[in-house]
Design an enzyme around this catalytic site. Structure first.
Site, PDB file in Angstrom:
ATOM      1  CB  CYS A 143      16.187 -36.485  -3.999  1.00 43.70           C
ATOM      2  SG  CYS A 143      16.732 -38.208  -3.878  1.00 43.70           S
TER       3      CYS A 143
ATOM      4  CB  CYS B 191      22.801 -40.305  -4.885  1.00 45.30           C
ATOM      5  SG  CYS B 191      22.531 -40.097  -6.642  1.00 45.30           S
TER       6      CYS B 191
ATOM      7  CG  HIS C 253      23.575 -27.538  -8.867  1.00 50.33           C
ATOM      8  ND1 HIS C 253      22.657 -28.140  -8.040  1.00 50.33           N
ATOM      9  CD2 HIS C 253      23.448 -28.141 -10.076  1.00 50.33           C
ATOM     10  CE1 HIS C 253      22.013 -29.075  -8.728  1.00 50.33           C
ATOM     11  NE2 HIS C 253      22.475 -29.094  -9.961  1.00 50.33           N
TER      12      HIS C 253
ATOM     13  CD  GLU D  27      22.513 -31.959  -4.314  1.00 49.55           C
ATOM     14  OE1 GLU D  27      22.294 -32.397  -5.458  1.00 49.55           O
ATOM     15  OE2 GLU D  27      23.180 -32.586  -3.468  1.00 49.55           O
TER      16      GLU D  27
ATOM     17  CB  SER E  30      21.265 -32.076 -16.048  1.00 46.21           C
ATOM     18  OG  SER E  30      21.385 -33.322 -15.417  1.00 46.21           O
ATOM     19  CB  SER E  31      25.045 -31.308 -11.516  1.00 45.52           C
ATOM     20  OG  SER E  31      26.203 -31.837 -10.948  1.00 45.52           O
TER      21      SER E  31
ATOM     22  CG  HIS F 239      18.282 -29.289 -13.527  1.00 43.62           C
ATOM     23  ND1 HIS F 239      19.359 -29.424 -12.677  1.00 43.62           N
ATOM     24  CD2 HIS F 239      17.584 -28.216 -13.070  1.00 43.62           C
ATOM     25  CE1 HIS F 239      19.306 -28.471 -11.755  1.00 43.62           C
ATOM     26  NE2 HIS F 239      18.239 -27.736 -11.967  1.00 43.62           N
TER      27      HIS F 239
HETATM   28  O1  10D Z   1      21.619 -30.896 -11.869  1.00 44.57           O
HETATM   29  P1  10D Z   1      21.317 -32.183 -11.159  1.00 44.57           P
HETATM   30  O2  10D Z   1      22.050 -33.344 -11.695  1.00 44.57           O
HETATM   31  O3  10D Z   1      21.495 -32.014  -9.675  1.00 44.57           O
HETATM   32  O4  10D Z   1      19.739 -32.435 -11.300  1.00 44.57           O
HETATM   33  P2  10D Z   1      18.841 -33.176 -12.376  1.00 44.57           P
HETATM   34  O5  10D Z   1      17.489 -32.605 -12.216  1.00 44.57           O
HETATM   35  O6  10D Z   1      19.466 -33.187 -13.698  1.00 44.57           O
HETATM   36  O7  10D Z   1      18.831 -34.704 -11.889  1.00 44.57           O
HETATM   37  C1  10D Z   1      18.237 -35.112 -10.696  1.00 44.57           C
HETATM   38  C2  10D Z   1      19.126 -34.848  -9.551  1.00 44.57           C
HETATM   39  C3  10D Z   1      18.778 -34.162  -8.451  1.00 44.57           C
HETATM   40  C4  10D Z   1      17.410 -33.748  -8.143  1.00 44.57           C
HETATM   41  C5  10D Z   1      19.787 -33.774  -7.452  1.00 44.57           C
HETATM   42  F1  10D Z   1      20.008 -34.796  -6.648  1.00 44.57           F
HETATM   43 FE1  SF4 Z   2      18.185 -38.371  -5.589  1.00 45.64          FE
HETATM   44 FE2  SF4 Z   2      20.473 -39.153  -6.670  1.00 45.64          FE
HETATM   45 FE3  SF4 Z   2      18.372 -38.873  -8.176  1.00 45.64          FE
HETATM   46 FE4  SF4 Z   2      19.531 -36.736  -7.131  1.00 45.64          FE
HETATM   47  S1  SF4 Z   2      20.383 -38.111  -8.657  1.00 45.64           S
HETATM   48  S2  SF4 Z   2      17.361 -37.125  -7.258  1.00 45.64           S
HETATM   49  S3  SF4 Z   2      20.191 -37.552  -5.141  1.00 45.64           S
HETATM   50  S4  SF4 Z   2      18.613 -40.354  -6.494  1.00 45.64           S
END
Ligand code: 10D
Ligand code: SF4
Length: 324
Positions: free
Chosen positions: A112, A211, A140, A142, A239-240, A57
């Site tokens: 991921c 995570c 969302h 995910e 972006s969560s 995101h």
């Molecule tokens: O919205 P989000 O935090 O899930 O995704 P972002 O792309 O901002 O950050 C990476 C996180 C991922 C892919 C979910 F684990």
């Molecule tokens: Fe993977 Fe955590 Fe990054 Fe999301 S935020 S892509 S779960 S390491």
């Protein structure tokens, strides 16, 4: 007045601004891997390579990959069958790779590995006959992806403690819970407490689903924000994990703003501010942090200080189809 003299005067007028920079911040191992997957897929298959949903995101990342030959779409039916497609880091419902197989497409899954781990746990819990309560944010990607790992009706989404109060399971039901990887550590702990109080039999995940990157970035903001007058979080509104960083700072009583780029900073925000904290969500590249520091330096005499609460060494392997 000649130009050099004016420049010196402006420099002397700039009042000091302490800039605290949180660490860890920015790219996590899953984001690094996802971006590399798109780059390697373009190298291997040639442009264009389609990507289902923003790979992560972040508009800067997405625009950079577009320039290299990536084409971003929201759904698989927007991808011609003879074109390679990458699934985003957030994960996809089982129906998506199934459809790609049916259409005999070349696809690369950039989910991921820590999201995939939650997917596999969901499958195992269903095999054991447990109904899953999933803690996450409705809509969302995910959440859509994880809920799409199990047959419809076998996973119930809760977003808040109030949602837990509204559940109609009994203490005789076989229940398990899982969570989205990018949630607020503190809010999730409260929701889990409410679940365990209502359903003492509920089975917890083997290890925390939130995570390492999410919890480390929140921890760093907790250490930094109390010493700041303002916290700038570099990240996108969708972006969560970035949104959670804003909440963490605000809950500690510090004003916080989510910004995508330096040009979104309103100089008025710095009125009366002596210390600014900066962090970046897991999908925001370091170049944007430097851009923000440089922008602040145009207005004030900046001194930089690091607030480090953890070291990160996580690296994920690329899918074999891109390394062979
Ligand atoms: O919205 P989000 O935090 O899930 O995704 P972002 O792309 O901002 O950050 C990476 C996180 C991922 C892919 C979910 F684990
Ligand atoms: Fe993977 Fe955590 Fe990054 Fe999301 S935020 S892509 S779960 S390491």
């Amino acid at each position: 007045m000649n130009a050099p003299f004016q420049e010196n005067r402006e420099a002397a007028d700039r009042s000091p601004l302490k800039v605290m920079i949180a660490a860890p911040r920015g790219f996590c191992a899953g984001v690094d891997r996802a971006i590399e997957i798109v780059e390697k897929a373009i190298e291997k298959y040639g442009a264009p390579v389609y990507v289902r949903h923003e790979i992560v995101h972040n508009r800067y990342v997405v625009d950079g990959l577009k320039e290299k030959g990536a084409v971003f779409v929201e759904e698989l039916d927007e991808v011609p069958s003879d074109m390679p497609v990458v699934f985003s880091a957030h994960g996809v419902p089982k129906s998506v790779p199934a459809e790609a197989e049916r259409r005999e497409m070349i696809y690369v899954d950039a989910t991921c590995p820590l999201v995939s781990k939650v997917h596999r746990q969901a499958e195992r819990q269903i095999e054991k006959g447990q109904h899953i309560v999933f803690i996450g944010h409705a809509g969302h990607p995910e959440v859509i992806g994880t809920m799409g790992q199990v047959p419809a009706g076998q996973m119930t989404l809760v977003e808040t403690v109030d949602d837990v109060a509204g559940l109609s399971f009994t203490q005789d039901d076989a229940l398990a819970f899982l969570t989205q990887t990018t949630l607020s550590v503190d809010d999730t702990a409260e929701i889990v407490r409410a679940l365990q109080a209502r359903y003492p039999q509920i089975v917890a995940p083997k290890a925390e689903d939130i995570c390492y990157a999410t919890s480390n970035r929140q921890e760093a903001v907790k250490a930094m924000a109390p010493g700041c007058d303002l916290v700038l979080v570099i990240g996108a509104p969708n972006s969560s994990n970035s949104l959670r960083l804003v909440e963490v700072a605000e809950r500690l009583g510090t004003d916080a703003r989510l910004i995508q780029r330096a040009d979104e900073i309103d100089p008025d925000w710095l009125e009366g501010v002596g210390t600014v904290g900066i962090t970046a969500g897991a999908s925001a590249p370091e170049v944007l942090v430097r851009e923000v520091v440089a922008k602040l330096g145009e207005w004030r005499a900046v001194s930089e200080h690091k607030v480090r609460t953890a070291e990160e060494k996580m690296v994920f392997k690329l899918p074999r189809q891109l390394t062979e």
